[in-house]
Design an enzyme around this catalytic site. Structure first.
Site, PDB file in Angstrom:
ATOM      1  N   GLY A  10      -1.580  -5.138   1.788  1.00 40.53           N
ATOM      2  CA  GLY A  10      -1.564  -4.123   2.842  1.00 40.53           C
ATOM      3  C   GLY A  10      -1.994  -4.730   4.171  1.00 40.53           C
ATOM      4  N   GLY A  13      -1.228  -3.127   7.819  1.00 37.59           N
ATOM      5  CA  GLY A  13      -1.794  -1.848   8.220  1.00 37.59           C
ATOM      6  C   GLY A  13      -2.842  -1.963   9.319  1.00 37.59           C
ATOM      7  N   ASP A  36       2.525  -7.621   2.344  1.00 38.10           N
ATOM      8  CA  ASP A  36       2.818  -6.190   2.462  1.00 38.10           C
ATOM      9  C   ASP A  36       4.172  -5.954   1.793  1.00 38.10           C
ATOM     10  OD1 ASP A  36       1.225  -4.124   4.715  1.00 38.10           O
ATOM     11  OD2 ASP A  36       2.851  -3.405   3.460  1.00 38.10           O
ATOM     12  N   TYR A 144      -6.477  12.183  -1.536  1.00 34.58           N
ATOM     13  CA  TYR A 144      -7.000  10.896  -1.076  1.00 34.58           C
ATOM     14  C   TYR A 144      -8.467  10.740  -1.491  1.00 34.58           C
ATOM     15  CZ  TYR A 144      -8.579   7.408   2.401  1.00 34.58           C
ATOM     16  OH  TYR A 144      -9.126   6.326   3.032  1.00 34.58           O
TER      17      TYR A 144
HETATM   18  N1  SER Z   1      -9.441   7.723   8.291  1.00 31.90           N
HETATM   19  C1  SER Z   1      -9.291   8.296   6.989  1.00 31.90           C
HETATM   20  C2  SER Z   1      -8.490   9.534   7.039  1.00 31.90           C
HETATM   21  O1  SER Z   1      -8.551  10.219   8.030  1.00 31.90           O
HETATM   22  C3  SER Z   1     -10.625   8.591   6.393  1.00 31.90           C
HETATM   23  O2  SER Z   1     -11.004   7.533   5.568  1.00 31.90           O
HETATM   24  O3  SER Z   1      -7.832   9.851   6.099  1.00 31.90           O
END
Ligand code: SER
Length: 315
Positions: A10, A13, A36, A144
Protein backbone atom coordinates in the site's frame (compact mmCIF):
# COMPACT_ATOMS: atom_id res chain seq x y z
CA UNK A 1 22.37 2.27 6.27
CA UNK A 2 21.10 -1.01 7.61
CA UNK A 3 20.89 -4.57 6.47
CA UNK A 4 17.10 -4.60 6.82
CA UNK A 5 15.09 -5.42 3.74
CA UNK A 6 11.72 -3.76 3.92
CA UNK A 7 8.50 -4.25 1.93
CA UNK A 8 5.81 -1.58 2.07
CA UNK A 9 2.36 -2.78 1.04
CA UNK A 10 0.00 0.00 0.00
CA UNK A 11 2.98 2.28 -0.67
CA UNK A 12 1.01 4.51 -3.04
CA UNK A 13 -1.40 5.66 -0.36
CA UNK A 14 -1.45 8.77 1.81
CA UNK A 15 0.81 7.39 4.54
CA UNK A 16 2.59 4.68 2.51
CA UNK A 17 4.04 7.16 0.03
CA UNK A 18 5.66 9.33 2.70
CA UNK A 19 6.74 6.35 4.76
CA UNK A 20 8.51 4.92 1.70
CA UNK A 21 10.54 8.11 1.25
CA UNK A 22 11.47 8.25 4.93
CA UNK A 23 12.46 4.58 5.18
CA UNK A 24 14.59 4.88 2.02
CA UNK A 25 16.41 7.83 3.59
CA UNK A 26 17.07 5.77 6.72
CA UNK A 27 17.78 2.30 5.32
CA UNK A 28 19.02 3.05 1.80
CA UNK A 29 17.05 3.17 -1.42
CA UNK A 30 17.70 -0.42 -2.47
CA UNK A 31 16.60 -1.83 0.88
CA UNK A 32 13.04 -0.51 0.71
CA UNK A 33 10.66 -2.09 -1.82
CA UNK A 34 7.49 -0.15 -2.49
CA UNK A 35 4.42 -2.05 -3.66
CA UNK A 36 0.80 -1.46 -4.56
CA UNK A 37 -1.86 -2.89 -6.86
CA UNK A 38 -1.35 -0.45 -9.77
CA UNK A 39 1.17 1.96 -11.29
CA UNK A 40 -0.99 5.08 -10.75
CA UNK A 41 1.36 6.88 -8.35
CA UNK A 42 4.04 7.59 -10.96
CA UNK A 43 6.20 9.65 -8.59
CA UNK A 44 6.43 6.63 -6.30
CA UNK A 45 6.83 4.08 -9.10
CA UNK A 46 9.75 6.06 -10.55
CA UNK A 47 11.47 6.79 -7.25
CA UNK A 48 12.97 3.36 -6.53
CA UNK A 49 12.20 -0.35 -6.56
CA UNK A 50 8.47 -0.87 -7.11
CA UNK A 51 6.50 -4.13 -7.39
CA UNK A 52 2.86 -4.87 -8.10
CA UNK A 53 1.72 -6.91 -5.08
CA UNK A 54 -1.84 -7.71 -4.04
CA UNK A 55 -1.83 -8.05 -0.26
CA UNK A 56 -4.85 -10.36 -0.59
CA UNK A 57 -2.75 -12.87 -2.46
CA UNK A 58 -0.54 -14.83 -0.02
CA UNK A 59 1.48 -16.46 -2.78
CA UNK A 60 2.31 -13.20 -4.53
CA UNK A 61 3.34 -11.73 -1.17
CA UNK A 62 5.56 -14.69 -0.39
CA UNK A 63 7.18 -14.59 -3.84
CA UNK A 64 8.00 -10.90 -3.38
CA UNK A 65 9.46 -11.52 0.10
CA UNK A 66 11.63 -14.33 -1.24
CA UNK A 67 12.76 -12.33 -4.27
CA UNK A 68 14.08 -9.49 -2.12
CA UNK A 69 14.88 -11.40 1.06
CA UNK A 70 12.42 -9.22 3.00
CA UNK A 71 12.56 -9.27 6.80
CA UNK A 72 10.15 -6.45 7.66
CA UNK A 73 6.71 -5.55 6.26
CA UNK A 74 4.78 -2.31 6.71
CA UNK A 75 1.16 -3.17 5.89
CA UNK A 76 -0.36 0.16 4.85
CA UNK A 77 -3.26 -1.31 2.85
CA UNK A 78 -6.75 -0.47 4.14
CA UNK A 79 -10.22 0.65 3.20
CA UNK A 80 -11.03 3.54 5.57
CA UNK A 81 -14.13 4.34 7.59
CA UNK A 82 -16.41 6.21 5.16
CA UNK A 83 -15.72 4.01 2.13
CA UNK A 84 -16.00 0.92 4.32
CA UNK A 85 -19.62 1.80 5.11
CA UNK A 86 -20.36 1.71 1.36
CA UNK A 87 -18.53 -1.57 0.73
CA UNK A 88 -18.73 -3.47 4.04
CA UNK A 89 -17.71 -6.92 2.80
CA UNK A 90 -14.87 -5.53 0.66
CA UNK A 91 -13.58 -3.53 3.63
CA UNK A 92 -13.75 -6.59 5.86
CA UNK A 93 -11.97 -8.77 3.31
CA UNK A 94 -9.26 -6.26 2.41
CA UNK A 95 -8.44 -5.15 5.94
CA UNK A 96 -8.58 -8.54 7.63
CA UNK A 97 -7.26 -10.87 4.91
CA UNK A 98 -4.25 -8.66 4.19
CA UNK A 99 -3.37 -8.70 7.88
CA UNK A 100 -3.71 -12.50 8.12
CA UNK A 101 -1.49 -12.93 5.09
CA UNK A 102 1.26 -10.84 6.64
CA UNK A 103 0.87 -12.39 10.11
CA UNK A 104 1.08 -15.86 8.54
CA UNK A 105 4.23 -14.94 6.62
CA UNK A 106 5.78 -14.05 9.98
CA UNK A 107 4.43 -17.19 11.66
CA UNK A 108 6.06 -19.23 8.87
CA UNK A 109 9.31 -17.26 9.49
CA UNK A 110 9.50 -15.76 5.98
CA UNK A 111 9.67 -12.34 7.68
CA UNK A 112 10.35 -11.40 11.28
CA UNK A 113 8.87 -7.94 11.90
CA UNK A 114 5.60 -6.19 11.06
CA UNK A 115 4.16 -2.70 11.30
CA UNK A 116 0.39 -2.52 10.97
CA UNK A 117 -1.64 0.60 11.71
CA UNK A 118 -4.78 0.52 13.78
CA UNK A 119 -6.98 3.59 14.25
CA UNK A 120 -9.06 5.72 16.59
CA UNK A 121 -11.90 3.92 14.78
CA UNK A 122 -11.55 1.01 17.24
CA UNK A 123 -13.45 3.24 19.66
CA UNK A 124 -17.20 3.70 19.53
CA UNK A 125 -20.12 5.54 21.08
CA UNK A 126 -19.64 3.85 24.48
CA UNK A 127 -15.96 4.88 24.74
CA UNK A 128 -15.22 7.91 26.96
CA UNK A 129 -15.12 10.96 24.65
CA UNK A 130 -12.46 12.81 26.62
CA UNK A 131 -9.00 11.26 26.82
CA UNK A 132 -10.03 7.79 25.67
CA UNK A 133 -7.70 5.54 27.66
CA UNK A 134 -5.46 2.82 26.23
CA UNK A 135 -7.63 0.18 27.90
CA UNK A 136 -11.29 1.09 27.69
CA UNK A 137 -14.57 0.06 26.10
CA UNK A 138 -14.04 -0.61 22.39
CA UNK A 139 -17.38 -1.12 20.67
CA UNK A 140 -16.84 0.34 17.18
CA UNK A 141 -19.91 0.76 14.99
CA UNK A 142 -18.16 1.04 11.62
CA UNK A 143 -16.90 -1.88 9.54
CA UNK A 144 -13.50 -0.20 9.40
CA UNK A 145 -13.41 0.07 13.19
CA UNK A 146 -14.43 -3.58 13.55
CA UNK A 147 -11.64 -4.69 11.21
CA UNK A 148 -9.09 -2.68 13.18
CA UNK A 149 -10.29 -4.00 16.51
CA UNK A 150 -10.28 -7.63 15.44
CA UNK A 151 -6.90 -6.98 13.80
CA UNK A 152 -5.52 -5.73 17.11
CA UNK A 153 -6.68 -8.90 18.86
CA UNK A 154 -5.02 -11.07 16.20
CA UNK A 155 -1.79 -9.07 16.46
CA UNK A 156 -1.62 -9.68 20.18
CA UNK A 157 -2.54 -13.34 19.64
CA UNK A 158 0.21 -13.91 17.05
CA UNK A 159 2.70 -12.17 19.31
CA UNK A 160 1.80 -14.33 22.32
CA UNK A 161 1.32 -17.67 20.56
CA UNK A 162 3.81 -17.47 17.70
CA UNK A 163 6.27 -14.84 18.90
CA UNK A 164 5.57 -12.56 15.94
CA UNK A 165 7.22 -9.14 16.40
CA UNK A 166 4.29 -6.92 15.49
CA UNK A 167 4.05 -3.22 16.34
CA UNK A 168 1.03 -1.02 15.89
CA UNK A 169 -0.30 2.51 16.43
CA UNK A 170 -3.87 3.75 16.60
CA UNK A 171 -3.49 6.60 14.10
CA UNK A 172 -5.81 9.59 14.41
CA UNK A 173 -6.77 11.64 11.30
CA UNK A 174 -3.55 12.26 9.36
CA UNK A 175 -2.99 15.66 7.72
CA UNK A 176 -0.64 15.82 4.74
CA UNK A 177 -0.07 17.57 1.39
CA UNK A 178 1.87 15.07 -0.76
CA UNK A 179 -0.72 12.34 -1.37
CA UNK A 180 -4.45 12.78 -0.80
CA UNK A 181 -6.25 10.61 1.73
CA UNK A 182 -9.22 8.64 0.43
CA UNK A 183 -12.41 7.34 1.99
CA UNK A 184 -11.90 8.55 5.56
CA UNK A 185 -14.07 10.58 7.92
CA UNK A 186 -11.19 12.89 8.79
CA UNK A 187 -10.46 13.69 5.09
CA UNK A 188 -12.18 17.09 5.45
CA UNK A 189 -9.19 18.29 7.44
CA UNK A 190 -6.99 17.86 4.36
CA UNK A 191 -9.50 18.89 1.64
CA UNK A 192 -10.17 22.18 3.42
CA UNK A 193 -6.65 23.45 2.64
CA UNK A 194 -6.89 22.58 -1.07
CA UNK A 195 -10.24 24.37 -1.36
CA UNK A 196 -9.10 27.34 0.73
CA UNK A 197 -6.29 27.96 -1.77
CA UNK A 198 -8.27 27.15 -4.92
CA UNK A 199 -11.70 28.65 -4.12
CA UNK A 200 -11.37 30.53 -0.83
CA UNK A 201 -14.36 28.59 0.47
CA UNK A 202 -15.15 25.08 1.67
CA UNK A 203 -18.35 23.17 2.31
CA UNK A 204 -17.54 20.80 5.17
CA UNK A 205 -19.21 17.38 5.48
CA UNK A 206 -18.88 17.50 9.29
CA UNK A 207 -20.59 19.98 11.62
CA UNK A 208 -18.62 22.95 12.91
CA UNK A 209 -18.03 21.71 16.46
CA UNK A 210 -17.05 18.12 15.63
CA UNK A 211 -13.82 17.67 17.55
CA UNK A 212 -11.54 14.80 16.49
CA UNK A 213 -7.96 13.70 17.16
CA UNK A 214 -5.58 14.69 14.33
CA UNK A 215 -1.87 14.49 13.57
CA UNK A 216 0.46 16.01 11.00
CA UNK A 217 2.11 13.50 8.66
CA UNK A 218 5.64 14.28 9.89
CA UNK A 219 4.59 13.35 13.42
CA UNK A 220 2.88 10.18 12.20
CA UNK A 221 6.00 9.11 10.31
CA UNK A 222 8.21 9.92 13.32
CA UNK A 223 5.97 7.79 15.54
CA UNK A 224 6.06 4.92 13.06
CA UNK A 225 9.84 5.01 12.73
CA UNK A 226 10.20 5.35 16.51
CA UNK A 227 8.04 2.37 17.46
CA UNK A 228 9.84 0.21 14.88
CA UNK A 229 13.24 1.18 16.31
CA UNK A 230 12.52 0.20 19.91
CA UNK A 231 14.30 -3.01 21.09
CA UNK A 232 11.76 -5.83 21.29
CA UNK A 233 11.47 -5.77 25.08
CA UNK A 234 10.51 -2.09 25.04
CA UNK A 235 7.19 -2.78 23.33
CA UNK A 236 4.76 -3.52 26.13
CA UNK A 237 1.58 -3.36 24.06
CA UNK A 238 1.20 -5.81 21.19
CA UNK A 239 -2.35 -4.93 20.24
CA UNK A 240 -1.92 -1.23 19.33
CA UNK A 241 -0.74 1.92 21.09
CA UNK A 242 -2.92 5.00 21.47
CA UNK A 243 -1.05 7.96 20.03
CA UNK A 244 -2.23 11.51 19.78
CA UNK A 245 -1.06 14.98 18.87
CA UNK A 246 -3.83 17.58 18.60
CA UNK A 247 -7.63 17.64 18.61
CA UNK A 248 -9.71 20.25 16.82
CA UNK A 249 -12.98 21.07 15.07
CA UNK A 250 -13.71 22.21 11.48
CA UNK A 251 -14.45 25.66 12.89
CA UNK A 252 -11.02 25.85 14.50
CA UNK A 253 -9.30 24.81 11.25
CA UNK A 254 -11.29 27.49 9.40
CA UNK A 255 -10.18 30.11 11.95
CA UNK A 256 -6.54 29.09 11.60
CA UNK A 257 -6.85 29.36 7.78
CA UNK A 258 -8.47 32.82 8.03
CA UNK A 259 -5.30 34.11 9.70
CA UNK A 260 -3.59 33.50 6.34
CA UNK A 261 -6.54 33.93 3.94
CA UNK A 262 -8.96 36.44 5.55
CA UNK A 263 -11.63 35.99 2.80
CA UNK A 264 -11.89 32.25 3.44
CA UNK A 265 -15.44 31.10 4.17
CA UNK A 266 -16.66 27.79 5.50
CA UNK A 267 -20.17 26.29 5.33
CA UNK A 268 -21.41 23.03 6.79
CA UNK A 269 -23.48 20.22 5.22
CA UNK A 270 -23.02 17.21 7.51
CA UNK A 271 -23.63 13.87 5.76
CA UNK A 272 -23.41 10.19 6.81
CA UNK A 273 -19.85 10.77 7.98
CA UNK A 274 -21.15 12.90 10.86
CA UNK A 275 -22.45 9.75 12.60
CA UNK A 276 -19.05 8.12 12.26
CA UNK A 277 -17.30 11.21 13.67
CA UNK A 278 -19.79 11.37 16.55
CA UNK A 279 -18.96 7.79 17.50
CA UNK A 280 -15.24 8.54 18.00
CA UNK A 281 -13.53 10.14 21.01
CA UNK A 282 -12.55 13.79 20.90
CA UNK A 283 -9.23 13.20 22.60
CA UNK A 284 -6.98 10.22 23.17
CA UNK A 285 -4.80 9.46 26.18
CA UNK A 286 -1.47 8.32 24.78
CA UNK A 287 0.53 8.24 28.01
CA UNK A 288 1.56 4.58 27.48
CA UNK A 289 3.32 5.46 24.20
CA UNK A 290 4.94 8.49 25.85
CA UNK A 291 6.12 6.33 28.76
CA UNK A 292 7.15 3.13 26.91
CA UNK A 293 9.06 4.56 23.95
CA UNK A 294 9.23 8.31 24.43
CA UNK A 295 6.58 9.46 21.95
CA UNK A 296 6.34 13.27 21.58
CA UNK A 297 4.44 15.17 18.92
CA UNK A 298 5.68 18.43 17.39
CA UNK A 299 2.87 19.90 15.26
CA UNK A 300 -0.08 21.82 16.70
CA UNK A 301 -2.91 23.28 14.57
CA UNK A 302 -1.12 26.58 13.83
CA UNK A 303 1.99 24.77 12.61
CA UNK A 304 -0.09 22.34 10.56
CA UNK A 305 -1.96 25.19 8.85
CA UNK A 306 1.30 27.07 8.14
CA UNK A 307 2.87 24.00 6.55
CA UNK A 308 -0.21 22.91 4.60
CA UNK A 309 -0.78 26.35 3.05
CA UNK A 310 2.90 26.88 2.33
CA UNK A 311 3.47 23.46 0.72
CA UNK A 312 0.21 23.38 -1.23
CA UNK A 313 0.75 26.86 -2.67
CA UNK A 314 4.15 25.70 -3.97
CA UNK A 315 2.55 22.57 -5.39
N1 SER B 1 -8.58 8.71 9.08
C1 SER B 1 -9.34 7.53 9.34
C2 SER B 1 -10.73 7.67 8.85
O1 SER B 1 -11.23 8.76 8.86
C3 SER B 1 -9.36 7.23 10.80
O2 SER B 1 -8.36 6.30 11.08
O3 SER B 1 -11.33 6.71 8.48
Amino acid sequence: MSSHKILILGAAGQIGSELTAKLRAIHGKDNVIASDINYNNTALVNSGIFEIVDALNYVSLKVCCEKYNIDTIYLMVAMLSAKGEKYPMKAWDLNVTSLFNVLNLAKAKFINKIFWPSSIAVFGPTTPKENAPQYTITEPNTVYGMTKLIGERWCQYYNEKYDVDIRSLRYPGIISWKTLPGGGTTDYAVEIYYEALAKKKYNCFLAENTELPMMYMDDAIEATVAIMSVPTGGIKIRSSYNISAVSYTPKQVAESIKKHIPEFEISYSPDFRQDIANSWPKRIDDSEARKDWGWRHKFDLELITNEMLKQLSRK
